[in-house]
Every structure is written in C-alpha cells, then in structure tokens.
Design an enzyme around this catalytic site. Structure first.
Site, PDB file in Angstrom:
ATOM      1  N   ARG A   1      28.269  95.557  16.786  1.00  0.00           N
ATOM      2  CA  ARG A   1      29.663  95.852  16.444  1.00  0.00           C
ATOM      3  C   ARG A   1      30.312  94.683  15.717  1.00  0.00           C
ATOM      4  O   ARG A   1      30.565  94.730  14.513  1.00  0.00           O
ATOM      5  CB  ARG A   1      30.453  96.204  17.720  1.00  0.00           C
ATOM      6  CG  ARG A   1      31.824  96.837  17.448  1.00  0.00           C
ATOM      7  CD  ARG A   1      32.925  95.871  17.092  1.00  0.00           C
ATOM      8  NE  ARG A   1      33.209  94.895  18.152  1.00  0.00           N
ATOM      9  CZ  ARG A   1      34.095  93.925  18.027  1.00  0.00           C
ATOM     10  NH1 ARG A   1      34.785  93.773  16.892  1.00  0.00           N
ATOM     11  NH2 ARG A   1      34.286  93.048  19.020  1.00  0.00           N
ATOM     12  N   ASP A   2      30.559  93.588  16.416  1.00  0.00           N
ATOM     13  CA  ASP A   2      31.285  92.455  15.832  1.00  0.00           C
ATOM     14  C   ASP A   2      30.491  91.820  14.700  1.00  0.00           C
ATOM     15  O   ASP A   2      31.076  91.283  13.752  1.00  0.00           O
ATOM     16  CB  ASP A   2      31.576  91.419  16.924  1.00  0.00           C
ATOM     17  CG  ASP A   2      32.678  90.455  16.524  1.00  0.00           C
ATOM     18  OD1 ASP A   2      33.415  90.749  15.570  1.00  0.00           O
ATOM     19  OD2 ASP A   2      32.810  89.409  17.170  1.00  0.00           O
TER      20      ASP A   2
ATOM     21  N   HIS B   1      34.006  83.986  24.175  1.00  0.00           N
ATOM     22  CA  HIS B   1      33.593  84.611  22.909  1.00  0.00           C
ATOM     23  C   HIS B   1      33.787  83.561  21.815  1.00  0.00           C
ATOM     24  O   HIS B   1      34.880  83.393  21.271  1.00  0.00           O
ATOM     25  CB  HIS B   1      34.449  85.850  22.630  1.00  0.00           C
ATOM     26  CG  HIS B   1      34.080  86.603  21.398  1.00  0.00           C
ATOM     27  ND1 HIS B   1      33.447  87.837  21.425  1.00  0.00           N
ATOM     28  CD2 HIS B   1      34.242  86.317  20.079  1.00  0.00           C
ATOM     29  CE1 HIS B   1      33.253  88.260  20.191  1.00  0.00           C
ATOM     30  NE2 HIS B   1      33.736  87.353  19.350  1.00  0.00           N
TER      31      HIS B   1
ATOM     32  N   HIS C   1      32.717  81.471  18.200  1.00  0.00           N
ATOM     33  CA  HIS C   1      32.106  81.521  16.872  1.00  0.00           C
ATOM     34  C   HIS C   1      31.625  80.114  16.525  1.00  0.00           C
ATOM     35  O   HIS C   1      32.157  79.123  17.035  1.00  0.00           O
ATOM     36  CB  HIS C   1      33.112  82.026  15.834  1.00  0.00           C
ATOM     37  CG  HIS C   1      33.364  83.494  15.911  1.00  0.00           C
ATOM     38  ND1 HIS C   1      33.235  84.336  14.822  1.00  0.00           N
ATOM     39  CD2 HIS C   1      33.713  84.296  16.948  1.00  0.00           C
ATOM     40  CE1 HIS C   1      33.515  85.581  15.188  1.00  0.00           C
ATOM     41  NE2 HIS C   1      33.810  85.582  16.477  1.00  0.00           N
TER      42      HIS C   1
ATOM     43  N   CYS D   1      33.998  85.810   9.808  1.00  0.00           N
ATOM     44  CA  CYS D   1      35.425  86.066   9.963  1.00  0.00           C
ATOM     45  C   CYS D   1      36.028  86.203   8.574  1.00  0.00           C
ATOM     46  O   CYS D   1      35.805  85.350   7.719  1.00  0.00           O
ATOM     47  CB  CYS D   1      36.101  84.925  10.725  1.00  0.00           C
ATOM     48  SG  CYS D   1      37.888  85.132  10.877  1.00  0.00           S
TER      49      CYS D   1
ATOM     50  N   ASN E   1      29.419  84.766  14.922  1.00  0.00           N
ATOM     51  CA  ASN E   1      29.399  84.550  16.366  1.00  0.00           C
ATOM     52  C   ASN E   1      28.252  83.611  16.725  1.00  0.00           C
ATOM     53  O   ASN E   1      27.299  83.453  15.972  1.00  0.00           O
ATOM     54  CB  ASN E   1      29.164  85.878  17.083  1.00  0.00           C
ATOM     55  CG  ASN E   1      30.260  86.885  16.845  1.00  0.00           C
ATOM     56  OD1 ASN E   1      31.223  86.945  17.583  1.00  0.00           O
ATOM     57  ND2 ASN E   1      30.112  87.700  15.814  1.00  0.00           N
TER      58      ASN E   1
END
Length: 299
Positions: free
Chosen positions: A11-12, A203, A205, A236, A245
């Site tokens: 997803r991300d 979470h 990055h 991002c 990530n």
C-alpha cells in the site's frame, strides 16, 4: 523478545510508484511476503482511484491473494464508502489516517483537522459495529513539509482522538523522514505519559538515513511494533527522489541481530524484495537486499 512488523509495501510503497503494476504482480508480492512469515500486511487502499490510480485494483488484489487464518490483512480507508468496500472484500481490519499538522492535512485530504475528526469518527463507529478492527495513522509527527516542526501536543491530540474512536493501535509517522533518535525519544516520552507502549507503533522513513537509528531509539523507549516496506518501497511526494519507508529486510536484519524474534525468514523476504525489484525494473533502496543479491552474484 518479540517485535511485530506491519508490512506496508503493497500500500504505502506501491502508491508512490509512477508505474501501474498489474494486479497479478501485487498478488504474487503479497503471497511472497506472507510466505516469508509476515503476519500483518496492509494490502491496499480504498481511497478514491482518481487520487491513487496505483491502487485502483484493490478488490481484485484482495480476491486473488492467499489468506491464511493467522495473517491479518488490512487496507487504508478515508471514509465510510471506503470502509464498506473493504468489508465487502472480506477484510476485518482497516486503517484511518490523519496529519498532526494543519497544512499537511489540508493538502493531503482536502480537509482541516477539525473537519476530519467527524469523518473518522463515523468510519470508526461503523467499522466497530461490524466487528472490524481499526488502526490509526498519525502523519507528520516529527516534521511537516509546510510547517516545519510540529508541536507534540498536536500529535497527542490526534492520537487521543483516534484511541477514543476505538483504534486498537496508533502508528506514529515520520512522513518526510526528518526524525532523529533524540527527537524520537522526546516525542515518545511525551506520548507514553498517557498511552501504553503496546498501543503505539513506529512508522519511519529513511529519507535522511536515520530510519534504523530511529527504530533503535523507539525500541529503547519500549515500542515493539514497526511499519516497514519491502525493498524500502515508497517515498514521499513532498521529498522528491528521497528514499521511502524503512526496508523490511533491513528491519528484520537489525532486529534479529540484536536478539528480537520477528517470525520472519530473511532469505524468503529477500526473495520477495528481489521479485518486486525485478517487476519495477529498478534497484530498490534496501541495503540488505542489495548486499544479499550482490553476494549471490559473486558466489
């Protein structure tokens, strides 16, 4: 000692890719991640496909993956409609998201923070009534691309609101990868005054190369759940060209090396990373993936 890993690459990670991958590739990737031993996978998003065309095939992907009983799959949803689509696809867990900075929230979901809370409350209420689990994401906890430093009180308020809505866990996001270990300790010290460690996840990055150092700092503060992305997929839109990530391979290597149990087979995880790297046709940022593939070529 056990650490839970929430795999967010499907997803991300993939939502930031320019290339639209076929659903079958995503299905195979998720199956490989599960085969490597990951027990929590954020498989897709039910955000409007006009916003994120990379994940427009959410239903097809969820229909095609293997679903072992001991693996929890989830999807990101922005509203009740997204939650209903997730439920119809057989999911029992959803994730809600909100920024800790006003400007980022407006840019990201076109709503102020005050306008966002009622929407999320409605989604959470409906989901819980259906017996679904709700996870919360708080973005820009450690810095905003528009506002710079974000007051800790902002993150505490959003976290408290999400917990009151019934979220079982809150993932604190370093959305643009600006956090340092000192800042991680300071933010967590403030958050943990009111929230137990088992309700929080990290979470991070790796935009500025501090991702793993931040994980180590969070471990020292008691966190035992971390989001990561296979191969370091992601990025991002506010930090062009930046790493995404933290890599799941790098995270597993670190955790296993300092004595934590993850339940993940690193060799099979590298196979999953190599697979998606080949499908994308470019080298991914995971250092462990690069090292393992180089070693195999040399051997």
């Amino acid at each position: 000692m056990n650490v839970q890993i929430v795999e967010v690459g499907p997803r991300d990670g993939l939502q930031n890719e320019k290339e639209l991958l076929p659903a079958q590739v995503k299905i195979q990737l998720i199956d490989k991640l599960v085969a490597a031993g990951l027990k929590r996978v954020e498989a897709t998003s039910f955000v409007n496909p006009r916003w994120i065309p990379q994940l427009a095939d959410a239903e097809e992907v969820l229909q095609g993956i293997n679903r072992p009983e001991d693996v929890r799959f989830s999807a990101l949803v922005p509203n009740v409609r997204g939650m209903e689509r997730a439920r119809a696809s057989g999911l029992t867990e959803i994730a809600l998201f909100m920024s800790a900075s006003e400007t980022h929230n407006v840019k990201n979901i076109n709503k102020s923070m005050e306008e966002t809370f009622p929407v999320l409350r409605e989604v959470a209420r409906e989901a819980l009534a259906l017996g679904m689990r709700v996870r919360g994401y708080v973005s820009t906890v450690f810095g905003c691309p528009y506002e710079g430093a974000v007051p800790i009180d902002n993150s505490r308020r959003v976290t408290d609101e999400l917990l009151e809505m019934g979220a079982f866990e809150i993932s604190l996001g370093d959305t643009i990868g600006v956090a340092t270990p000192k800042q991680v300790r300071e933010v967590l010290a403030a958050m943990l005054r009111d929230v137990p460690t088992e309700r929080l996840a990290g979470h991070f990055h790796d935009t500025r190369g501090t991702g793993m150092a931040n994980v180590a700092a969070a471990l020292d503060m008691g966190l035992r759940t971390f989001d990561s992305s296979i191969g370091g997929l992601g990025g991002c839109p506010y930090a062009p060209g930046a790493a995404g990530n933290i890599s799941t391979e790098d995270l597993v290597y670190l955790l296993q090396g300092i004595g934590y149990e993850t339940g993940v087979d690193l060799n099979r995880l590298v196979e999953a990373g190599a697979y998606i790297q080949e499908q994308l046709g470019r080298e991914l940022s995971s250092k462990v993936l690069k090292a393992e593939l180089a070693s195999k070529r040399a051997g």
